[in-house]
Motif scaffolding. Sequence first.
Motif, short mmCIF file in Angstrom:
data_model
loop_
_atom_site.label_atom_id
_atom_site.label_comp_id
_atom_site.label_asym_id
_atom_site.label_seq_id
_atom_site.Cartn_x
_atom_site.Cartn_y
_atom_site.Cartn_z
N LEU A 1 51.41 38.46 40.52
CA LEU A 1 50.11 38.24 41.16
C LEU A 1 49.25 39.49 41.08
O LEU A 1 49.74 40.59 41.33
CB LEU A 1 50.30 37.95 42.66
CG LEU A 1 50.96 36.68 43.09
CD1 LEU A 1 50.87 36.56 44.60
CD2 LEU A 1 50.31 35.49 42.43
N PRO A 2 47.98 39.33 40.74
CA PRO A 2 47.11 40.51 40.74
C PRO A 2 46.84 41.01 42.15
O PRO A 2 46.72 40.22 43.09
CB PRO A 2 45.83 40.00 40.07
CG PRO A 2 45.87 38.52 40.17
CD PRO A 2 47.30 38.10 40.30
N LEU A 3 46.77 42.32 42.25
CA LEU A 3 46.57 42.98 43.54
C LEU A 3 45.30 43.80 43.49
O LEU A 3 45.18 44.72 42.68
CB LEU A 3 47.69 44.00 43.74
CG LEU A 3 49.02 43.61 44.32
CD1 LEU A 3 49.95 44.80 44.20
CD2 LEU A 3 48.84 43.23 45.78
N LEU A 4 44.40 43.49 44.38
CA LEU A 4 43.16 44.27 44.45
C LEU A 4 43.18 45.11 45.73
O LEU A 4 43.37 44.58 46.82
CB LEU A 4 41.95 43.32 44.47
CG LEU A 4 40.60 43.96 44.76
CD1 LEU A 4 40.20 44.95 43.67
CD2 LEU A 4 39.52 42.88 44.89
N PHE A 5 43.02 46.41 45.57
CA PHE A 5 42.98 47.30 46.73
C PHE A 5 41.55 47.74 46.99
O PHE A 5 40.86 48.19 46.08
CB PHE A 5 43.84 48.55 46.49
CG PHE A 5 45.29 48.25 46.33
CD1 PHE A 5 46.12 48.13 47.45
CD2 PHE A 5 45.85 48.05 45.07
CE1 PHE A 5 47.46 47.83 47.31
CE2 PHE A 5 47.20 47.75 44.93
CZ PHE A 5 48.00 47.65 46.05
N PHE A 6 41.14 47.60 48.24
CA PHE A 6 39.86 48.18 48.64
C PHE A 6 40.14 49.44 49.44
O PHE A 6 40.80 49.40 50.48
CB PHE A 6 39.03 47.19 49.47
CG PHE A 6 38.31 46.16 48.64
CD1 PHE A 6 37.37 46.53 47.70
CD2 PHE A 6 38.58 44.82 48.82
CE1 PHE A 6 36.70 45.58 46.92
CE2 PHE A 6 37.92 43.85 48.05
CZ PHE A 6 36.98 44.24 47.10
N SER A 7 39.65 50.54 48.93
CA SER A 7 39.69 51.80 49.64
C SER A 7 38.41 51.78 50.49
O SER A 7 37.35 52.21 50.05
CB SER A 7 39.70 52.91 48.58
OG SER A 7 39.70 54.15 49.16
N ASN A 8 38.55 51.19 51.67
CA ASN A 8 37.36 50.81 52.45
C ASN A 8 36.82 51.94 53.32
O ASN A 8 37.52 52.92 53.56
CB ASN A 8 37.71 49.57 53.29
CG ASN A 8 36.49 48.89 53.84
OD1 ASN A 8 35.46 48.78 53.19
ND2 ASN A 8 36.58 48.45 55.09
#
Length: 191
Positions: free
Chosen positions: A123-130
């Motif tokens: 599964l693709p994983l998107l990280f937001f460095s928020n």
Amino acid sequence: MGFFKKIQKAFGMLRQEVRILVIGLDNSGKTTLINHIKPSSSSTFEVTPTVGYNVEEFSKNNLNFTVFDMSGEGRYRNLWEHYYESVQAIIYVIDSTDSLRLCVSSDELSTLLSHPSLSSRSLPLLFFSNKMDVPGALSPVEVMKGMELEEIKDRPWHITASNAITGAGVEEGVAWLSEKIIENQERGGHK
Ligand SMILES: Nc1nc2c(ncn2[C@@H]2O[C@H](COP(=O)(O)OP(=O)(O)O)[C@@H](O)[C@H]2O)c(=O)[nH]1
Ligand SMILES: [Mg+2]
């Protein structure tokens, strides 16, 4: 074109339902982010049955977002684990101003990725460095190092700085994610 319309257009090639799990420690910005993504007309479902456990959900047409707070204690983990099997992508939100809890977030991520329903699927994983707008926030590279993201070699991942309040960075991240979901579905979703 509104942001949600763009997301739908990006996912327009898919006939199947797409379920995206939005996860991360409390206070990382998930609710703010999801409020930014969802169309104003969508129905939102929110329950807070007990302190420390929180789930939000919205769906429109065949796009479904489910948001969970990770308590960091694992007490409520079994309440969301059954969602893992049905998700096509994960958005992992990190508060880049919270360097103290970066290791907690990293541990939660490891636990998440080693779950049997996820470990065999790429599964693709998107990280937001928020919260990139806050002075002193860690850069995405610092967050990547602190979270040991370079250890993730068996699935596509991407990190991008975001401001969930203004939406800066959100569109770029979601565009990457939709591309990966489509690639994955074309391949059948297995490693
Ligand atoms: N400055 C700034 N504040 C943010 C950002 N994203 C969220 N917040 C604030 O951080 C707090 C927690 O956000 P929330 O979305 O409730 O986090 P959640 O617990 O992960 O759902 C709220 O006060 C938000 O207004 C951001 O990108 N920048
Ligand atoms: Mg929330």
